[in-house]
Write a protein that holds these residues in place. Sequence first.
Motif, PDB file in Angstrom:
ATOM      1  N   GLU A   1      -4.637 -12.739  -2.967  1.00 34.44           N
ATOM      2  CA  GLU A   1      -4.424 -13.354  -1.648  1.00 34.44           C
ATOM      3  C   GLU A   1      -3.092 -12.897  -1.057  1.00 34.44           C
ATOM      4  OE1 GLU A   1      -4.861 -17.588  -2.094  1.00 34.44           O
ATOM      5  OE2 GLU A   1      -7.000 -17.419  -2.535  1.00 34.44           O
ATOM      6  N   GLN A   2      -2.076 -12.793  -1.890  1.00 37.22           N
ATOM      7  CA  GLN A   2      -0.780 -12.312  -1.414  1.00 37.22           C
ATOM      8  C   GLN A   2      -0.875 -10.868  -0.931  1.00 37.22           C
ATOM      9  OE1 GLN A   2       1.939 -13.297  -4.702  1.00 37.22           O
ATOM     10  NE2 GLN A   2       3.103 -14.463  -3.178  1.00 37.22           N
ATOM     11  N   LEU A   3      -1.624 -10.049  -1.645  1.00 37.57           N
ATOM     12  CA  LEU A   3      -1.788  -8.658  -1.237  1.00 37.57           C
ATOM     13  C   LEU A   3      -2.411  -8.538   0.150  1.00 37.57           C
ATOM     14  CD1 LEU A   3      -3.012  -6.962  -4.530  1.00 37.57           C
ATOM     15  CD2 LEU A   3      -0.911  -6.455  -3.301  1.00 37.57           C
ATOM     16  N   ALA A   4      -3.276  -9.480   0.495  1.00 43.25           N
ATOM     17  CA  ALA A   4      -3.977  -9.427   1.772  1.00 43.25           C
ATOM     18  C   ALA A   4      -3.221 -10.120   2.893  1.00 43.25           C
ATOM     19  CB  ALA A   4      -5.365 -10.047   1.628  1.00 43.25           C
ATOM     20  N   THR A   5      -2.271 -11.005   2.566  1.00 47.19           N
ATOM     21  CA  THR A   5      -1.628 -11.791   3.612  1.00 47.19           C
ATOM     22  C   THR A   5      -0.139 -11.521   3.791  1.00 47.19           C
ATOM     23  OG1 THR A   5      -1.267 -13.623   2.065  1.00 47.19           O
ATOM     24  CG2 THR A   5      -3.298 -13.680   3.372  1.00 47.19           C
ATOM     25  N   ASP A   6       0.549 -11.102   2.762  1.00 49.19           N
ATOM     26  CA  ASP A   6       1.991 -10.844   2.875  1.00 49.19           C
ATOM     27  C   ASP A   6       2.196  -9.512   3.603  1.00 49.19           C
ATOM     28  OD1 ASP A   6       4.589  -9.576   1.998  1.00 49.19           O
ATOM     29  OD2 ASP A   6       4.832 -11.546   1.071  1.00 49.19           O
ATOM     30  N   PRO A   7       2.877  -9.542   4.750  1.00 47.37           N
ATOM     31  CA  PRO A   7       3.027  -8.311   5.536  1.00 47.37           C
ATOM     32  C   PRO A   7       3.677  -7.157   4.764  1.00 47.37           C
ATOM     33  CG  PRO A   7       3.782 -10.208   6.788  1.00 47.37           C
ATOM     34  CD  PRO A   7       3.489 -10.684   5.410  1.00 47.37           C
ATOM     35  N   THR A   8       4.643  -7.457   3.928  1.00 41.30           N
ATOM     36  CA  THR A   8       5.303  -6.410   3.149  1.00 41.30           C
ATOM     37  C   THR A   8       4.337  -5.791   2.155  1.00 41.30           C
ATOM     38  OG1 THR A   8       7.402  -7.570   3.361  1.00 41.30           O
ATOM     39  CG2 THR A   8       7.263  -5.898   1.655  1.00 41.30           C
ATOM     40  N   LEU A   9       3.566  -6.617   1.472  1.00 41.31           N
ATOM     41  CA  LEU A   9       2.594  -6.103   0.508  1.00 41.31           C
ATOM     42  C   LEU A   9       1.460  -5.350   1.198  1.00 41.31           C
ATOM     43  CD1 LEU A   9       2.436  -9.096  -1.997  1.00 41.31           C
ATOM     44  CD2 LEU A   9       3.648  -6.928  -2.256  1.00 41.31           C
ATOM     45  N   VAL A  10       1.042  -5.840   2.366  1.00 48.52           N
ATOM     46  CA  VAL A  10       0.004  -5.143   3.128  1.00 48.52           C
ATOM     47  C   VAL A  10       0.494  -3.741   3.485  1.00 48.52           C
ATOM     48  CG1 VAL A  10      -1.259  -5.103   5.321  1.00 48.52           C
ATOM     49  CG2 VAL A  10      -1.092  -7.231   4.021  1.00 48.52           C
ATOM     50  N   ASP A  11       1.753  -3.632   3.925  1.00 46.47           N
ATOM     51  CA  ASP A  11       2.322  -2.322   4.254  1.00 46.47           C
ATOM     52  C   ASP A  11       2.385  -1.412   3.030  1.00 46.47           C
ATOM     53  OD1 ASP A  11       2.603  -2.938   6.926  1.00 46.47           O
ATOM     54  OD2 ASP A  11       4.733  -3.446   6.771  1.00 46.47           O
ATOM     55  N   LEU A  12       2.742  -1.977   1.871  1.00 50.32           N
ATOM     56  CA  LEU A  12       2.785  -1.169   0.645  1.00 50.32           C
ATOM     57  C   LEU A  12       1.406  -0.638   0.273  1.00 50.32           C
ATOM     58  CD1 LEU A  12       5.262  -3.211  -1.593  1.00 50.32           C
ATOM     59  CD2 LEU A  12       5.624  -0.941  -0.634  1.00 50.32           C
ATOM     60  N   VAL A  13       0.405  -1.487   0.375  1.00 53.04           N
ATOM     61  CA  VAL A  13      -0.956  -1.058   0.043  1.00 53.04           C
ATOM     62  C   VAL A  13      -1.412   0.002   1.043  1.00 53.04           C
ATOM     63  CG1 VAL A  13      -3.369  -1.783  -0.132  1.00 53.04           C
ATOM     64  CG2 VAL A  13      -1.573  -3.197  -1.129  1.00 53.04           C
ATOM     65  N   LYS A  14      -1.111  -0.227   2.336  1.00 54.23           N
ATOM     66  CA  LYS A  14      -1.488   0.765   3.357  1.00 54.23           C
ATOM     67  C   LYS A  14      -0.829   2.111   3.082  1.00 54.23           C
ATOM     68  CE  LYS A  14      -1.368  -1.828   7.411  1.00 54.23           C
ATOM     69  NZ  LYS A  14      -1.214  -1.955   8.856  1.00 54.23           N
ATOM     70  N   GLY A  15       0.436   2.070   2.692  1.00 54.75           N
ATOM     71  CA  GLY A  15       1.149   3.310   2.398  1.00 54.75           C
ATOM     72  C   GLY A  15       0.576   4.041   1.207  1.00 54.75           C
ATOM     73  N   ALA A  16       0.177   3.318   0.186  1.00 50.28           N
ATOM     74  CA  ALA A  16      -0.354   3.936  -1.032  1.00 50.28           C
ATOM     75  C   ALA A  16      -1.815   4.323  -0.879  1.00 50.28           C
ATOM     76  CB  ALA A  16      -0.193   2.985  -2.215  1.00 50.28           C
ATOM     77  N   ALA A  17      -2.608   3.412  -0.336  1.00 50.71           N
ATOM     78  CA  ALA A  17      -4.051   3.608  -0.326  1.00 50.71           C
ATOM     79  C   ALA A  17      -4.594   4.111   1.003  1.00 50.71           C
ATOM     80  CB  ALA A  17      -4.737   2.289  -0.694  1.00 50.71           C
ATOM     81  N   GLY A  18      -3.795   3.992   2.055  1.00 54.48           N
ATOM     82  CA  GLY A  18      -4.260   4.465   3.360  1.00 54.48           C
ATOM     83  C   GLY A  18      -5.073   3.442   4.122  1.00 54.48           C
ATOM     84  N   GLN A  19      -5.255   2.268   3.583  1.00 52.97           N
ATOM     85  CA  GLN A  19      -5.987   1.208   4.272  1.00 52.97           C
ATOM     86  C   GLN A  19      -5.448  -0.145   3.875  1.00 52.97           C
ATOM     87  OE1 GLN A  19     -10.165   1.060   2.943  1.00 52.97           O
ATOM     88  NE2 GLN A  19      -9.646   2.696   1.531  1.00 52.97           N
ATOM     89  N   ALA A  20      -5.613  -1.117   4.747  1.00 52.16           N
ATOM     90  CA  ALA A  20      -5.085  -2.460   4.507  1.00 52.16           C
ATOM     91  C   ALA A  20      -6.058  -3.261   3.646  1.00 52.16           C
ATOM     92  CB  ALA A  20      -4.855  -3.178   5.830  1.00 52.16           C
ATOM     93  N   PRO A  21      -5.494  -4.058   2.748  1.00 51.52           N
ATOM     94  CA  PRO A  21      -6.354  -4.919   1.920  1.00 51.52           C
ATOM     95  C   PRO A  21      -6.881  -6.105   2.744  1.00 51.52           C
ATOM     96  CG  PRO A  21      -4.069  -5.350   1.424  1.00 51.52           C
ATOM     97  CD  PRO A  21      -4.096  -4.207   2.402  1.00 51.52           C
ATOM     98  N   THR A  22      -8.007  -6.636   2.326  1.00 49.02           N
ATOM     99  CA  THR A  22      -8.567  -7.833   2.932  1.00 49.02           C
ATOM    100  C   THR A  22      -8.782  -8.864   1.842  1.00 49.02           C
ATOM    101  OG1 THR A  22     -10.810  -7.000   2.643  1.00 49.02           O
ATOM    102  CG2 THR A  22      -9.738  -6.537   4.763  1.00 49.02           C
ATOM    103  N   LEU A  23      -8.947 -10.101   2.260  1.00 42.44           N
ATOM    104  CA  LEU A  23      -9.220 -11.145   1.276  1.00 42.44           C
ATOM    105  C   LEU A  23     -10.600 -10.904   0.669  1.00 42.44           C
ATOM    106  CD1 LEU A  23      -7.932 -14.371   3.069  1.00 42.44           C
ATOM    107  CD2 LEU A  23      -7.036 -13.345   0.977  1.00 42.44           C
TER     108      LEU A  23
END
Length: 123
Positions: A98-120
Amino acid sequence: MGIDRIGKGGPTLPTNTTAEVGKSGQSFEATLAEKAGKSEKAGSVGAVEGTAASPLEKLRAGQIDLNGYLDLKLDQATAHLQGLAPAHLDAIKKALREQLATDPTLVDLVKGAAGQAPTLPEG
């Protein structure tokens, strides 16, 4: 009276230093060669272990989707908690997800690594 001992001679060193290197009779060179061989073996073992694709490599190769990538990363992050009851471990993973999908900093990290934003996750 001088403070330093420059020019006054220093301690004398033993003349037969190879006998003092190892009590087992090995020379210094043999000890170095042995250690070099061990590090080469360790390097080759690391190379064999490193052949498994990382979660990010699997994602980029299309072997897994973003949810699979995040699941593998959560498994890695919580591997040290395997002694917990399964229900507790699942609750921790769910909270992290849930944090990965809602925390803006973590969302940016996932986007940077994976190229897409996580969802719940659904469910």
